[in-house]
Scaffold this active site. Sequence first.
Site, PDB file in Angstrom:
ATOM      1  N   CYS A  80     -33.416  12.236  -6.315  1.00  0.00           N
ATOM      2  CA  CYS A  80     -33.364  12.659  -7.690  1.00  0.00           C
ATOM      3  C   CYS A  80     -34.392  13.866  -7.910  1.00  0.00           C
ATOM      4  N   CYS A  96     -32.962  18.444  -8.947  1.00  0.00           N
ATOM      5  CA  CYS A  96     -33.445  18.988 -10.330  1.00  0.00           C
ATOM      6  C   CYS A  96     -33.292  20.479 -10.536  1.00  0.00           C
ATOM      7  N   ASP A 101     -54.086  10.300  -5.378  1.00  0.00           N
ATOM      8  CA  ASP A 101     -53.234   9.280  -5.021  1.00  0.00           C
ATOM      9  C   ASP A 101     -53.820   7.872  -4.850  1.00  0.00           C
ATOM     10  N   CYS A 151     -30.717  13.775 -12.220  1.00  0.00           N
ATOM     11  CA  CYS A 151     -31.672  13.041 -11.478  1.00  0.00           C
ATOM     12  C   CYS A 151     -31.216  11.692 -11.600  1.00  0.00           C
ATOM     13  N   CYS A 172     -37.433   8.671  -0.374  1.00  0.00           N
ATOM     14  CA  CYS A 172     -36.199   9.349  -0.991  1.00  0.00           C
ATOM     15  C   CYS A 172     -36.393  10.462  -1.672  1.00  0.00           C
ATOM     16  N   CYS A 198     -36.133   1.318  -6.255  1.00  0.00           N
ATOM     17  CA  CYS A 198     -36.286   2.615  -5.875  1.00  0.00           C
ATOM     18  C   CYS A 198     -36.511   2.668  -4.174  1.00  0.00           C
TER      19      CYS A 198
HETATM   20  C1  B12 Z   1     -46.920   3.857  -7.676  1.00  0.00           C
HETATM   21  C2  B12 Z   1     -46.439   5.335  -7.023  1.00  0.00           C
HETATM   22  C3  B12 Z   1     -45.065   4.974  -6.810  1.00  0.00           C
HETATM   23  C4  B12 Z   1     -44.381   4.146  -6.680  1.00  0.00           C
HETATM   24  C5  B12 Z   1     -43.705   3.837  -8.234  1.00  0.00           C
HETATM   25  C6  B12 Z   1     -43.360   5.517  -8.671  1.00  0.00           C
HETATM   26  C7  B12 Z   1     -43.474   5.535 -10.145  1.00  0.00           C
HETATM   27  N1  B12 Z   1     -42.751   6.470 -11.074  1.00  0.00           N
HETATM   28  O1  B12 Z   1     -44.175   4.762 -11.131  1.00  0.00           O
HETATM   29  C8  B12 Z   1     -43.121   4.642  -5.898  1.00  0.00           C
HETATM   30  C9  B12 Z   1     -43.546   3.685  -4.304  1.00  0.00           C
HETATM   31  C10 B12 Z   1     -41.686   4.368  -6.171  1.00  0.00           C
HETATM   32  C11 B12 Z   1     -43.242   5.935  -5.622  1.00  0.00           C
HETATM   33  C12 B12 Z   1     -42.466   6.830  -5.440  1.00  0.00           C
HETATM   34  C13 B12 Z   1     -42.607   8.186  -5.102  1.00  0.00           C
HETATM   35  N2  B12 Z   1     -43.774   8.850  -5.389  1.00  0.00           N
HETATM   36 CO1  B12 Z   1     -45.287   8.062  -5.859  1.00  0.00          CO
HETATM   37  N3  B12 Z   1     -47.046   7.458  -6.728  1.00  0.00           N
HETATM   38  C14 B12 Z   1     -47.258   6.313  -7.311  1.00  0.00           C
HETATM   39  C15 B12 Z   1     -48.730   6.470  -7.730  1.00  0.00           C
HETATM   40  C16 B12 Z   1     -49.653   5.801  -6.836  1.00  0.00           C
HETATM   41  C17 B12 Z   1     -49.029   5.759  -9.174  1.00  0.00           C
HETATM   42  C18 B12 Z   1     -47.771   6.174 -10.132  1.00  0.00           C
HETATM   43  C19 B12 Z   1     -47.918   5.323 -11.420  1.00  0.00           C
HETATM   44  O2  B12 Z   1     -49.185   5.288 -12.081  1.00  0.00           O
HETATM   45  N4  B12 Z   1     -46.899   4.626 -11.852  1.00  0.00           N
HETATM   46  C20 B12 Z   1     -46.778   3.855 -12.986  1.00  0.00           C
HETATM   47  C21 B12 Z   1     -46.098   4.412 -14.149  1.00  0.00           C
HETATM   48  C22 B12 Z   1     -46.070   3.397 -15.284  1.00  0.00           C
HETATM   49  O3  B12 Z   1     -46.424   5.392 -14.549  1.00  0.00           O
HETATM   50  P1  B12 Z   1     -45.626   6.813 -14.517  1.00  0.00           P
HETATM   51  O4  B12 Z   1     -44.837   6.982 -13.475  1.00  0.00           O
HETATM   52  O5  B12 Z   1     -46.540   7.838 -14.826  1.00  0.00           O
HETATM   53  O6  B12 Z   1     -44.852   6.309 -15.887  1.00  0.00           O
HETATM   54  C23 B12 Z   1     -44.661   7.262 -16.856  1.00  0.00           C
HETATM   55  C24 B12 Z   1     -43.110   7.413 -17.527  1.00  0.00           C
HETATM   56  O7  B12 Z   1     -42.642   6.069 -17.360  1.00  0.00           O
HETATM   57  C25 B12 Z   1     -43.603   7.643 -18.539  1.00  0.00           C
HETATM   58  N5  B12 Z   1     -42.723   6.790 -19.926  1.00  0.00           N
HETATM   59  C26 B12 Z   1     -42.658   5.586 -20.066  1.00  0.00           C
HETATM   60  N6  B12 Z   1     -41.707   5.398 -21.013  1.00  0.00           N
HETATM   61  C27 B12 Z   1     -41.479   6.610 -21.740  1.00  0.00           C
HETATM   62  C28 B12 Z   1     -40.965   6.853 -22.624  1.00  0.00           C
HETATM   63  C29 B12 Z   1     -40.583   8.278 -23.240  1.00  0.00           C
HETATM   64  C30 B12 Z   1     -39.912   8.317 -24.390  1.00  0.00           C
HETATM   65  C31 B12 Z   1     -41.350   9.223 -22.234  1.00  0.00           C
HETATM   66  C32 B12 Z   1     -41.136  10.780 -22.788  1.00  0.00           C
HETATM   67  C33 B12 Z   1     -41.937   8.730 -21.137  1.00  0.00           C
HETATM   68  C34 B12 Z   1     -42.130   7.522 -20.937  1.00  0.00           C
HETATM   69  O8  B12 Z   1     -44.869   7.343 -19.185  1.00  0.00           O
HETATM   70  C35 B12 Z   1     -45.328   6.456 -17.985  1.00  0.00           C
HETATM   71  C36 B12 Z   1     -47.161   7.008 -18.020  1.00  0.00           C
HETATM   72  O9  B12 Z   1     -47.446   8.412 -18.133  1.00  0.00           O
HETATM   73  C37 B12 Z   1     -48.943   7.870  -7.670  1.00  0.00           C
HETATM   74  C38 B12 Z   1     -50.269   8.548  -7.687  1.00  0.00           C
HETATM   75  C39 B12 Z   1     -51.262   8.226  -8.709  1.00  0.00           C
HETATM   76  N7  B12 Z   1     -52.362   7.823  -8.707  1.00  0.00           N
HETATM   77  O10 B12 Z   1     -50.765   8.538  -9.924  1.00  0.00           O
HETATM   78  C40 B12 Z   1     -47.908   8.612  -6.647  1.00  0.00           C
HETATM   79  C41 B12 Z   1     -47.031   9.994  -6.969  1.00  0.00           C
HETATM   80  C42 B12 Z   1     -46.741   9.724  -8.389  1.00  0.00           C
HETATM   81  N8  B12 Z   1     -46.162   9.759  -6.074  1.00  0.00           N
HETATM   82  C43 B12 Z   1     -45.566  10.963  -5.770  1.00  0.00           C
HETATM   83  C44 B12 Z   1     -44.343  11.092  -5.062  1.00  0.00           C
HETATM   84  C45 B12 Z   1     -44.386  12.369  -4.315  1.00  0.00           C
HETATM   85  C46 B12 Z   1     -43.495  10.238  -4.801  1.00  0.00           C
HETATM   86  C47 B12 Z   1     -42.069  10.146  -4.201  1.00  0.00           C
HETATM   87  C48 B12 Z   1     -41.402  11.316  -4.610  1.00  0.00           C
HETATM   88  C49 B12 Z   1     -42.030   9.974  -2.699  1.00  0.00           C
HETATM   89  C50 B12 Z   1     -40.869  10.030  -2.114  1.00  0.00           C
HETATM   90  N9  B12 Z   1     -40.283  11.387  -1.802  1.00  0.00           N
HETATM   91  O11 B12 Z   1     -40.315   9.102  -1.538  1.00  0.00           O
HETATM   92  C51 B12 Z   1     -41.335   8.967  -4.901  1.00  0.00           C
HETATM   93  C52 B12 Z   1     -40.786   9.664  -5.988  1.00  0.00           C
HETATM   94  C53 B12 Z   1     -39.947   8.195  -7.046  1.00  0.00           C
HETATM   95  C54 B12 Z   1     -39.688   8.628  -8.333  1.00  0.00           C
HETATM   96  N10 B12 Z   1     -38.865   9.072  -8.724  1.00  0.00           N
HETATM   97  O12 B12 Z   1     -40.799   8.458  -9.280  1.00  0.00           O
HETATM   98  C55 B12 Z   1     -46.501  12.153  -6.316  1.00  0.00           C
HETATM   99  C56 B12 Z   1     -45.903  12.598  -7.456  1.00  0.00           C
HETATM  100  C57 B12 Z   1     -46.108  14.425  -7.803  1.00  0.00           C
HETATM  101  C58 B12 Z   1     -45.419  14.821  -8.774  1.00  0.00           C
HETATM  102  N11 B12 Z   1     -45.100  16.129  -8.748  1.00  0.00           N
HETATM  103  O13 B12 Z   1     -45.159  14.321  -9.739  1.00  0.00           O
HETATM  104  C59 B12 Z   1     -47.814  11.456  -6.896  1.00  0.00           C
HETATM  105  C60 B12 Z   1     -48.578  11.855  -8.011  1.00  0.00           C
HETATM  106  C61 B12 Z   1     -48.831  11.202  -5.809  1.00  0.00           C
HETATM  107  C62 B12 Z   1     -49.463  12.557  -5.690  1.00  0.00           C
HETATM  108  N12 B12 Z   1     -51.110  12.640  -5.491  1.00  0.00           N
HETATM  109  O14 B12 Z   1     -49.046  13.620  -5.326  1.00  0.00           O
HETATM  110  N13 B12 Z   1     -44.518   6.379  -6.116  1.00  0.00           N
HETATM  111  S1  SF4 Z   2     -34.523  18.725 -15.531  1.00  0.00           S
HETATM  112 FE1  SF4 Z   2     -35.041  17.685 -13.545  1.00  0.00          FE
HETATM  113  S2  SF4 Z   2     -36.212  15.923 -14.157  1.00  0.00           S
HETATM  114 FE2  SF4 Z   2     -35.329  16.739 -16.127  1.00  0.00          FE
HETATM  115  S3  SF4 Z   2     -33.483  15.549 -16.155  1.00  0.00           S
HETATM  116 FE3  SF4 Z   2     -32.798  17.388 -14.964  1.00  0.00          FE
HETATM  117  S4  SF4 Z   2     -32.939  16.813 -12.910  1.00  0.00           S
HETATM  118 FE4  SF4 Z   2     -34.095  15.092 -14.089  1.00  0.00          FE
HETATM  119  S1  SF4 Z   3     -33.187   8.906  -6.252  1.00  0.00           S
HETATM  120 FE1  SF4 Z   3     -35.381   8.894  -7.053  1.00  0.00          FE
HETATM  121  S2  SF4 Z   3     -35.458   6.981  -8.058  1.00  0.00           S
HETATM  122 FE2  SF4 Z   3     -33.416   6.812  -7.024  1.00  0.00          FE
HETATM  123  S3  SF4 Z   3     -34.062   5.705  -4.988  1.00  0.00           S
HETATM  124 FE3  SF4 Z   3     -34.438   7.971  -4.577  1.00  0.00          FE
HETATM  125  S4  SF4 Z   3     -36.600   8.359  -5.355  1.00  0.00           S
HETATM  126 FE4  SF4 Z   3     -36.163   6.225  -6.010  1.00  0.00          FE
END
Ligand code: B12
Ligand code: SF4
Ligand code: SF4
Length: 323
Positions: free
Chosen positions: A221, A225, A111, A171, A218, A191
């Site tokens: 979402c 699932c 993380d 979600c 939160c 979020c």
């Molecule tokens: C910053 C961060 C946050 C931020 C932003 C979250 C986000 N989704 O980016 C905030 C504070 C909101 C957050 C919240 C949460 N987080 Co957080 N967070 C992180 C962190 C540090 C970085 C994530 C990141 O790089 N985001 C940047 C975006 C651009 O990357 P991405 O999410 O992978 O985005 C992808 C998609 O958008 C996709 N995409 C974009 N466009 C398109 C288009 C298509 C067609 C497709 C298919 C895909 C696609 O590609 C992107 C790159 O892979 C990671 C740890 C880490 N170092 O990875 C933990 C991490 C993601 N968090 C985690 C958790 C548990 C949470 C929460 C559930 C906590 C909670 N209960 O409150 C919530 C979930 C909210 C949510 N719906 O995502 C876990 C998730 C575990 C898992 N099973 O996935 C992680 C991995 C930490 C860990 N080590 O376990 N988090």
């Molecule tokens: S399967 Fe889970 S992650 Fe995929 S759209 Fe449904 S609720 Fe969201």
């Molecule tokens: S439902 Fe998921 S994306 Fe929406 S506020 Fe809660 S954690 Fe963030």
Amino acid sequence: MCGPHAIPEAPARLGRFLSDGHHGQMGWMGERVAWRGDPRALWPECRSVVMLAHSYAPEHDPLDDVGRAGTGAVSVYAQGRDYHDVVKKALKRVGRWLVEEAGCAIKVFVDTAPVMEKPLAQAAGLGWQGKHTNLLSRDWGNWAFLGAIFTTLELEPDAPEGEHCGSCTKCLDICPTDAFPAPFRLDATRCVSYLTIEHRGPVDPALRRGIGNRVYGCDDCLAVCPWNKFAVAAADLRYHGPHRAPSLGALVTLDDAGFRARFAGSPIKRIGRDRMVRNALYAIGNDLRDGGDPALAEVARELVDDPDEGVADAARWAVEQVA
Ligand code: B12
Ligand code: SF4
Ligand code: SF4
């Protein structure tokens, strides 16, 4: 397991997230961007990435705690011990074994480093990034933390996992603040997890109602699932901790020392007293708006001149919400 070049599409997607401003006050996400998108940029000697998922699946339905009068909802991941410590220990155990068996060098990450754990985990075959952007699996749903071991060892990569969301949108539909501009993409600035954990100062008034009684993170979402029907409650009992559903009255009256004592060893400790009290005041405002206990308005009134502007502003807002 995957190779270090296994996520070629991630840098552009991260770039778009940043240029859209979806990271808000998380300025650190815009630093070391090249490292995030490519493990070899972070550590040129890296030859393989081993990804681990550690279940923290709850024994209860987290949605049961949402909207419960007088109490705050705490996301499942923060109800027990800090996962950074627990997962890091597990990673180090596996890493030590690798070093002893193969004589390689390793680095472990959970993380806090500039590593994109979700796309790496998908490339390593652990699951796929769902429309809520988290990693989920057909075997254990979405309740798992991720961790990474980078190694100098050449390992046979696993096949990446495909996407299995299909036409489901559960979600996206449940999100209380409409934080998904499109499936698979999150605007973190909307979020509740970001707003309650990362955002400093007053929250946009238009989003406060959506926060409801969530005082830390939160899970909505994640909780809806359908793939979670295969999740089994986490075997690691340290995750089933004491911080579920705290009383709002107790949270808002915490001072710095009380906050630190109550949340020692928990990830909640990181946000500090001011942000927690601010969050509890938003929850109280929402409770009062729904006809909750007027005694909470009196507790809020005592904080309207708090030295922290986020707390004072939230207290004034809460008092105004009396139905
Ligand atoms: C910053 C961060 C946050 C931020 C932003 C979250 C986000 N989704 O980016 C905030 C504070 C909101 C957050 C919240 C949460 N987080 Co957080 N967070 C992180 C962190 C540090 C970085 C994530 C990141 O790089 N985001 C940047 C975006 C651009 O990357 P991405 O999410 O992978 O985005 C992808 C998609 O958008 C996709 N995409 C974009 N466009 C398109 C288009 C298509 C067609 C497709 C298919 C895909 C696609 O590609 C992107 C790159 O892979 C990671 C740890 C880490 N170092 O990875 C933990 C991490 C993601 N968090 C985690 C958790 C548990 C949470 C929460 C559930 C906590 C909670 N209960 O409150 C919530 C979930 C909210 C949510 N719906 O995502 C876990 C998730 C575990 C898992 N099973 O996935 C992680 C991995 C930490 C860990 N080590 O376990 N988090
Ligand atoms: S399967 Fe889970 S992650 Fe995929 S759209 Fe449904 S609720 Fe969201
Ligand atoms: S439902 Fe998921 S994306 Fe929406 S506020 Fe809660 S954690 Fe963030």
